[in-house]
Design an enzyme around this catalytic site. Structure first.
Site, PDB file in Angstrom:
ATOM      1  N   HIS A  14       0.878  -1.481  -0.074  1.00 52.17           N
ATOM      2  CA  HIS A  14       0.051  -0.185  -0.217  1.00 52.17           C
ATOM      3  C   HIS A  14       0.884   1.042  -0.030  1.00 52.17           C
ATOM      4  CE1 HIS A  14       0.748  -0.211   3.984  1.00 52.17           C
ATOM      5  NE2 HIS A  14       1.090   1.174   5.000  1.00 52.17           N
ATOM      6  N   LEU A 107      -1.005  -8.647  -9.918  1.00 53.83           N
ATOM      7  CA  LEU A 107      -0.575  -7.935 -10.782  1.00 53.83           C
ATOM      8  C   LEU A 107       0.852  -7.805 -11.395  1.00 53.83           C
ATOM      9  CD1 LEU A 107      -1.840  -4.048  -8.949  1.00 53.83           C
ATOM     10  CD2 LEU A 107      -2.934  -6.012 -10.432  1.00 53.83           C
ATOM     11  N   SER A 110       3.418  -4.992 -18.090  1.00 53.09           N
ATOM     12  CA  SER A 110       3.919  -5.006 -19.673  1.00 53.09           C
ATOM     13  C   SER A 110       5.151  -6.174 -20.288  1.00 53.09           C
ATOM     14  CB  SER A 110       3.498  -4.044 -20.421  1.00 53.09           C
ATOM     15  OG  SER A 110       4.300  -3.219 -20.207  1.00 53.09           O
ATOM     16  N   CYS A 111       5.969  -6.279 -19.113  1.00 53.67           N
ATOM     17  CA  CYS A 111       7.092  -6.735 -20.325  1.00 53.67           C
ATOM     18  C   CYS A 111       7.134  -8.191 -19.900  1.00 53.67           C
ATOM     19  CB  CYS A 111       8.243  -6.202 -18.665  1.00 53.67           C
ATOM     20  SG  CYS A 111       8.670  -6.440 -17.508  1.00 53.67           S
ATOM     21  N   LYS A 142       7.153 -12.499 -12.829  1.00 57.64           N
ATOM     22  CA  LYS A 142       5.192 -11.690 -13.037  1.00 57.64           C
ATOM     23  C   LYS A 142       4.756 -12.932 -13.857  1.00 57.64           C
ATOM     24  CE  LYS A 142       5.304  -7.662 -10.354  1.00 57.64           C
ATOM     25  NZ  LYS A 142       4.442  -8.171  -9.716  1.00 57.64           N
ATOM     26  N   HIS A 181      11.771   5.056 -13.331  1.00 58.01           N
ATOM     27  CA  HIS A 181      11.273   4.931 -14.877  1.00 58.01           C
ATOM     28  C   HIS A 181      11.375   5.862 -15.494  1.00 58.01           C
ATOM     29  CE1 HIS A 181       9.042   1.518 -13.047  1.00 58.01           C
ATOM     30  NE2 HIS A 181       9.578   0.859 -14.283  1.00 58.01           N
TER      31      HIS A 181
HETATM   32  O1  GFB Z   1      10.546   3.750 -18.150  1.00 62.14           O
HETATM   33  P1  GFB Z   1      11.371   2.633 -17.886  1.00 62.14           P
HETATM   34  O2  GFB Z   1      12.952   2.839 -17.269  1.00 62.14           O
HETATM   35  O3  GFB Z   1      11.582   1.544 -18.495  1.00 62.14           O
HETATM   36  O4  GFB Z   1      12.181   3.294 -19.913  1.00 62.14           O
HETATM   37  P2  GFB Z   1      10.738  -0.209 -19.487  1.00 62.14           P
HETATM   38  C1  GFB Z   1      11.385   3.249 -20.951  1.00 62.14           C
HETATM   39  C2  GFB Z   1      12.317   3.623 -22.061  1.00 62.14           C
HETATM   40  O5  GFB Z   1      12.987   4.902 -21.319  1.00 62.14           O
HETATM   41  C3  GFB Z   1      13.985   3.529 -21.662  1.00 62.14           C
HETATM   42  C4  GFB Z   1      14.501   6.119 -21.986  1.00 62.14           C
HETATM   43  O6  GFB Z   1      14.326   3.375 -23.250  1.00 62.14           O
HETATM   44  C5  GFB Z   1      14.365   4.376 -21.847  1.00 62.14           C
HETATM   45  O7  GFB Z   1      15.977   4.273 -21.429  1.00 62.14           O
HETATM   46  N1  GFB Z   1      14.922   6.933 -20.773  1.00 62.14           N
HETATM   47  C6  GFB Z   1      14.886   7.914 -20.784  1.00 62.14           C
HETATM   48  C7  GFB Z   1      14.840   6.857 -19.452  1.00 62.14           C
HETATM   49  N2  GFB Z   1      15.191   8.666 -20.595  1.00 62.14           N
HETATM   50  C8  GFB Z   1      15.215   7.788 -19.062  1.00 62.14           C
HETATM   51  C9  GFB Z   1      15.611   7.949 -17.571  1.00 62.14           C
HETATM   52  O8  GFB Z   1      15.850   9.139 -17.638  1.00 62.14           O
HETATM   53  N3  GFB Z   1      15.052   7.299 -16.523  1.00 62.14           N
HETATM   54  C10 GFB Z   1      15.103   6.015 -17.609  1.00 62.14           C
HETATM   55  N4  GFB Z   1      14.434   5.124 -16.498  1.00 62.14           N
HETATM   56  N5  GFB Z   1      14.824   6.090 -18.245  1.00 62.14           N
HETATM   57  C11 GFB Z   1      10.787  -1.689 -17.446  1.00 62.14           C
HETATM   58  C12 GFB Z   1      11.435  -2.368 -16.888  1.00 62.14           C
HETATM   59  O9  GFB Z   1      11.243  -0.938 -18.850  1.00 62.14           O
HETATM   60  O10 GFB Z   1       8.986  -0.754 -17.559  1.00 62.14           O
HETATM   61  C13 GFB Z   1      10.413  -3.162 -15.798  1.00 62.14           C
HETATM   62  O11 GFB Z   1      12.299  -2.567 -17.143  1.00 62.14           O
HETATM   63  C14 GFB Z   1       9.244  -2.259 -15.768  1.00 62.14           C
HETATM   64  O12 GFB Z   1      10.556  -4.774 -15.850  1.00 62.14           O
HETATM   65  C15 GFB Z   1       8.303  -1.313 -16.104  1.00 62.14           C
HETATM   66  O13 GFB Z   1       8.179  -3.477 -17.131  1.00 62.14           O
HETATM   67  C16 GFB Z   1       7.140  -1.358 -16.408  1.00 62.14           C
HETATM   68  O14 GFB Z   1       9.895   0.316 -19.393  1.00 62.14           O
HETATM   69  O15 GFB Z   1      11.837   0.444 -20.893  1.00 62.14           O
END
Ligand code: GFB
Length: 311
Positions: A14, A107, A110-111, A142, A181
């Site tokens: 929570h 929950l 999508s990965c 998951k 993220h």
């Molecule tokens: O949200 P994110 O970290 O996760 O990254 P995923 C999504 C995209 O945004 C990637 C880019 O292509 C990153 O390289 N990106 C650009 C950034 N700038 C940034 C930044 O400053 N920080 C981050 N974090 N990303 C995750 C999975 O994947 O999504 C998990 O690793 C999970 O398992 C989650 O499924 C919902 O969408 O790539």
């Protein structure tokens, strides 16, 4: 199909972004919400989880507890993402069975789908190809959770279901630049650089695409599924539209008032090229998202300013 009125509903996790959105959503329902902080029960510990569940005997449980993070966190801590998530879900699902919990909503994410799954990704794309390497540890945990719910349903007739949300954002997100993220990271970076001439640093090429859903829409969909869905197959939870990372970075920069442009850091991973959910199943059940991306990002930025950045 499942009346939540008068029920005791345990929201596991929570304090997280999804769990706290579920508390907001359930506050308007005629049900009692149970929570258990980390100091009370470590969900990775089988005996603690079992004891708590046998003592409290909730009517229903939503499993929003998980070790989560962005692309770099997933890639850096594979053991934590696999082990913690396997333990949390296995302990909660088995303890739900032992405590006679009537309904479980698990929950995922999508990965779980193959890296190269046909777009938009339908529920039946599960286990049809190799996973994206940066998050296969989390994805495998998951997938195991989905299968555990299905196994208890088959073997014991339990009403355990699974929902797979797309990439989420909103209040109570993690804004730490290393583990977050993409949206909270971009918001923080744009905020911190908005008064300088520093460009907004975007990881990867910016060409990959993601589908973003506000966490309050997600919580609403989860409560909808708790009430209206009972079957073995998991259900995608998304908004049905995606954007490129460069597009969403531009949108964040506009909302924050950052004007020095974008720069792409190719040393950071792109991850999956595209992750757009097919939401036909959820739509056919009668659920629709309500919060447009632009509005959701603007309200999340206000939340960030008030609660994280200090104004
Ligand atoms: O949200 P994110 O970290 O996760 O990254 P995923 C999504 C995209 O945004 C990637 C880019 O292509 C990153 O390289 N990106 C650009 C950034 N700038 C940034 C930044 O400053 N920080 C981050 N974090 N990303 C995750 C999975 O994947 O999504 C998990 O690793 C999970 O398992 C989650 O499924 C919902 O969408 O790539």
């Amino acid at each position: 199909m499942y009346a939540i009125e008068g029920k005791r509903i345990f929201v596991a996790g929570h304090r997280g972004m999804v769990g706290s959105a579920l508390l907001r959503r359930l506050a308007s329902e005629d049900c009692e919400v149970l929570t258990a902080g980390r100091g009370t029960v470590d969900l990775r510990d089988q005996a603690q989880t079992r004891d708590w569940m046998l003592r409290e005997k909730p009517d229903a449980i939503i499993i929003a507890a998980a070790k989560v993070g962005g692309i770099l966190a997933n890639d850096t801590w594979p053991a934590d993402f696999l082990y913690d998530n396997l333990m949390i879900e296995a302990n909660l699902i088995k303890a739900s069975f032992e405590a006679g919990v009537g309904k479980v909503v698990f929950l995922g994410s999508s990965c779980i789908y193959p890296k190269m799954a046909p777009q938009p990704m339908r529920e039946d794309a599960l286990l049809t190809g190799p996973l994206e390497p940066t998050n296969e540890w989390y994805a495998i945990a998951k997938i195991a959770g989905i299968k555990l719910c299905q196994a208890f349903r088959r073997q014991h007739g339990c009403d355990y279901i699974s929902a797979m949300p797309t990439n989420l954002y909103g209040p109570e997100d993690n804004f730490d630049l290393q583990s977050s993220h993409v949206l909270p990271a971009l918001m923080r970076k744009a905020h911190e650089a908005r008064k300088s001439s520093e460009p907004l640093v975007v990881w990867g090429t910016g060409t990959v695409r993601r589908e973003f859903l506000h966490v309050d829409d997600c919580a609403d969909a989860i409560v909808f599924l708790l009430r209206h869905y009972s079957a073995e197959e998991h259900v995608n939870v998304g908004c049905g539209a995606d954007v490129s990372i460069a597009e969403v970075a531009t949108l964040v920069a506009e909302i924050v008032g950052h004007k020095a442009g974008l720069v792409f850091d190719a040393t950071k991973p792109d991850g999956t090229p595209r992750k757009l959910m097919d939401t036909a199943k959820l739509t056919a059940l009668g659920w629709q998202p309500r919060i447009p991306l632009q509005d959701g990002l603007a309200s999340t930025y206000s939340w960030f300013r008030e609660n994280v950045a200090g104004g």
